[in-house]
Write an enzyme that holds these catalytic residues in place. Structure first.
Site, PDB file in Angstrom:
ATOM      1  N   ASP A  23       8.094   7.358  -5.384  1.00  0.00           N
ATOM      2  CA  ASP A  23       6.821   7.616  -6.036  1.00  0.00           C
ATOM      3  C   ASP A  23       6.119   8.743  -5.282  1.00  0.00           C
ATOM      4  OD1 ASP A  23       4.688   7.114  -7.867  1.00  0.00           O
ATOM      5  OD2 ASP A  23       3.640   6.017  -6.299  1.00  0.00           O
ATOM      6  N   ASP A  25       2.125   9.744  -5.482  1.00  0.00           N
ATOM      7  CA  ASP A  25       0.799   9.429  -4.949  1.00  0.00           C
ATOM      8  C   ASP A  25       0.813   8.100  -4.206  1.00  0.00           C
ATOM      9  OD1 ASP A  25      -1.013  11.602  -5.991  1.00  0.00           O
ATOM     10  OD2 ASP A  25      -0.083  10.958  -7.863  1.00  0.00           O
ATOM     11  N   LYS A 194       6.837   3.727 -15.745  1.00  0.00           N
ATOM     12  CA  LYS A 194       6.885   2.538 -14.891  1.00  0.00           C
ATOM     13  C   LYS A 194       5.791   1.552 -15.281  1.00  0.00           C
ATOM     14  CE  LYS A 194       6.163   5.107 -11.341  1.00  0.00           C
ATOM     15  NZ  LYS A 194       5.844   5.567  -9.965  1.00  0.00           N
ATOM     16  N   ASP A 219       4.336   2.526  -3.727  1.00  0.00           N
ATOM     17  CA  ASP A 219       3.182   1.878  -3.090  1.00  0.00           C
ATOM     18  C   ASP A 219       2.554   0.810  -3.962  1.00  0.00           C
ATOM     19  OD1 ASP A 219       2.116   3.913  -4.906  1.00  0.00           O
ATOM     20  OD2 ASP A 219       0.179   3.516  -3.960  1.00  0.00           O
TER      21      ASP A 219
END
Length: 274
Positions: A23, A25, A194, A219
């Site tokens: 990922d 960010d 996602k 995250d």
């Protein structure tokens, strides 16, 4: 009689990791700043010739825009190594109904991806209404989308995120606008991004990787880890973004590994484990 044991292998017994999905960010960058260990992680991938993709549910920006944004943060990620929910949506539609038509609410990231897939943008009897992230939602475009869906157009959305961050606070995101259209039409969209493993599997196909040999780092438990688990990947949660260690127990699935940040994965990349 021979009894076949078809039980899946425990993750710890799976083959060496040969590819990585990450990922963006909260993992590599946060508020346009590279997070500690991000450069080292990317360097390890390059030095070991490990195929990788940087994933994001953000469909606003083109791959070139995102590559430039990462470069401004000090991270070298070529545009061909970026996979957005817009890319995944375009790939999904090209497979489902090649070179068809769509009415699109979204920004350049989505329209560029759909054009690249051979789609024609139209308001006249499109096969699909495709909703993506935008900062310019307006009453007329939403009304048109609602009427086209009522008229039989199939409803697709790039990602289910209901909010997004900004310097000023929370912003409504694709999932919120999709809920508004659903309330008006009674039709729920098919979300491609996602946690739908469709986005993950299409990304794996892009880099020629297999789920058994791939690890994913994110995250968020509700998008990154869920998508990775459903796609059969080894998942690594970093605590540098949206999820705290205490929140992990709230979910019925678990990441393969939990780390303070991306830097803790560098040695795993070098050793082809994870």
């Amino acid at each position: 009689m021979t009894i076949m044991n078809n039980a899946p292998k425990p993750l710890a017994e799976m083959p060496p990791v040969a590819a990585w999905l990450s990922d963006m960010d909260g993992v590599l960058v946060k508020e346009n700043r590279a997070l500690p260990g991000a450069n080292e992680f990317l360097d390890a991938l390059r030095h070991t010739n490990t195929p990788f993709l940087v994933l994001t549910n953000n469909s606003i920006f083109t791959n070139r825009d995102l590559s430039a944004r990462l470069a401004n943060s000090g991270l070298d990620v070529p545009e061909e190594s970026i996979w957005t929910s817009a890319n995944a949506t375009a790939a999904f539609l090209a497979q489902q109904s090649p070179r068809s038509t769509a009415y699109v609410i979204g920004e350049a990231g989505l329209t560029t991806a759909l054009h690249g897939a051979g789609y024609v943008m139209t308001e006249q009897d499109p096969e699909y209404v495709v909703l993506g992230e935008t900062r310019t939602y307006d009453f007329n475009s939403l009304t048109r989308a609602i009427r086209l869906i009522e008229g039989g157009a199939k409803f697709i959305a790039t990602n289910p995120d209901v909010t997004g961050p900004s310097d000023e606070g929370t912003l409504p995101a694709t999932g919120s606008i999709a809920a508004m259209i659903t309330a008006a039409t009674g039709k729920r969209p098919y979300f491609v991004g996602k946690p739908n493993p469709v986005m993950i599997r299409a990304g794996l196909n892009k880099i020629g990787a297999h789920s058994e040999h791939t690890a994913m780092v994110g995250d968020r438990m509700d998008t990154d880890v869920q998508a990775g688990v459903e796609a059969g990947l080894r998942t690594h949660l970093v605590l540098s973004g949206s999820t705290s260690r205490e929140q992990i127990k709230d979910y019925p699935y678990r990441p393969f590994g939990v780390h303070e940040g991306i830097g803790e994965l560098v040695e795993l990349v070098k050793a082809h484990i994870g």
